[in-house]
Design a protein around this motif. Structure first.
Motif, mmCIF file in Angstrom:
data_model
loop_
_atom_site.group_PDB
_atom_site.id
_atom_site.type_symbol
_atom_site.label_atom_id
_atom_site.label_comp_id
_atom_site.label_asym_id
_atom_site.label_seq_id
_atom_site.Cartn_x
_atom_site.Cartn_y
_atom_site.Cartn_z
ATOM 1 N N GLY A 3 -1.036 4.163 -1.168
ATOM 2 C CA GLY A 3 -1.861 5.090 -0.316
ATOM 3 C C GLY A 3 -1.944 6.543 -0.851
ATOM 4 N N LEU A 4 -2.957 7.129 -0.313
ATOM 5 C CA LEU A 4 -3.148 8.747 -0.771
ATOM 6 C C LEU A 4 -3.887 9.426 0.356
ATOM 7 N N ASP A 5 -3.524 10.538 0.424
ATOM 8 C CA ASP A 5 -4.021 11.679 1.552
ATOM 9 C C ASP A 5 -3.476 11.280 2.811
ATOM 10 N N ASP A 6 -2.559 12.124 3.133
ATOM 11 C CA ASP A 6 -1.999 12.065 4.532
ATOM 12 C C ASP A 6 -3.031 12.400 5.842
ATOM 13 N N LEU A 7 -3.024 11.585 6.860
ATOM 14 C CA LEU A 7 -3.662 11.842 8.076
ATOM 15 C C LEU A 7 -2.913 12.690 9.048
ATOM 16 N N LYS A 8 -3.642 13.403 9.827
ATOM 17 C CA LYS A 8 -2.922 14.153 10.897
ATOM 18 C C LYS A 8 -2.720 13.018 12.082
ATOM 19 N N PRO A 9 -1.559 13.405 12.627
ATOM 20 C CA PRO A 9 -1.146 12.161 13.675
ATOM 21 C C PRO A 9 -2.442 12.227 14.647
ATOM 22 N N ALA A 10 -3.124 13.528 15.096
ATOM 23 C CA ALA A 10 -4.278 13.389 15.963
ATOM 24 C C ALA A 10 -5.596 12.104 15.757
ATOM 25 N N LYS A 11 -5.614 12.104 14.499
ATOM 26 C CA LYS A 11 -6.711 11.356 13.943
ATOM 27 C C LYS A 11 -6.067 10.001 13.494
#
Length: 208
Positions: free
Chosen positions: A51-59
């Motif tokens: 996996g690559l690029d963290d997602l914001k918790p709200a999304k």
């Protein structure tokens, strides 16, 4: 097989020891996180999910977040690589060091979209005479029959949407691997727009 999720940065040029110039495409390789491991006993094949690029918790929805381990932040881009050569565990990071000694790579990405195009640009038709009065310049010409079956067959080359397709370019020669900058420089064209996400793997048709 060796492979990572990376991003296309752009193009530049490098000089070798003899002073010869080589145009290169720069691929930025950021550390990939091991999201999951698949074994032959459970899934029927061996694979590593990166996996690559963290997602914001709200999304992040709860079902999507539930597919990641507790110690791994949900990622925007996830890709499965079968027969991964490196020994890794869930939560580990894999970086550009994976391509040390690799001579040729295959790159997969979504090509640039060209919109709706005619047959000359889309399929390379020659067209007719450009002189005045020919009445046939860039048209596709006949596409079917006037008698039975009285229709156009499938896969007839006609005007339509061009580009925006998944493309794999094979056997790109690796010119330089720069661990400090975190980039791989390859000789050849790489599909996709600038800063697009792509898949870079060791070449399957050449030694590396």
């Amino acid at each position: 097989m060796k492979g990572l999720i990376a991003k296309k940065t752009g193009m530049t040029q490098v000089f070798d020891e003899n002073g010869d110039l080589t145009p290169v495409t720069v691929i930025r390789v950021e550390p990939n996180t091991v999201v999951a491991l698949k074994t032959k006993e459970k899934f029927g094949y061996d694979a590593v999910v990166l996996g690559l690029d963290d997602l914001k918790p709200a999304k992040v929805s709860k079902p999507y977040a539930g597919s990641f381990p507790e110690n791994v932040t949900p990622k925007r881009n996830v890709k499965e690589f079968r027969d991964f050569e490196a020994e890794v565990a869930v939560g580990d990071t894999v970086g550009i060091e994976l391509f040390d000694g690799v001579r040729y790579v295959d790159v997969t990405a979504v090509s640039k979209g060209k919109g709706t195009q005619g047959v000359v640009k889309r399929w390379g038709f020659g067209g007719g005479r450009a002189s005045h009065g020919s009445k046939f310049h860039r048209e596709p010409g006949s596409t079917g029959q006037c008698t039975s079956p009285g229709r156009s067959f499938k896969n007839v080359k006609m005007p339509g949407r061009m580009g925006r397709e998944r493309v794999t370019v094979q056997n790109l020669r690796v010119i330089k691997v720069d661990p400090e900058l975190g980039v791989v420089m390859v000789c050849g064209s790489v599909p996709g727009v600038k800063d697009c996400t792509l898949i870079i793997k060791s070449a399957v048709k050449k030694e590396f």
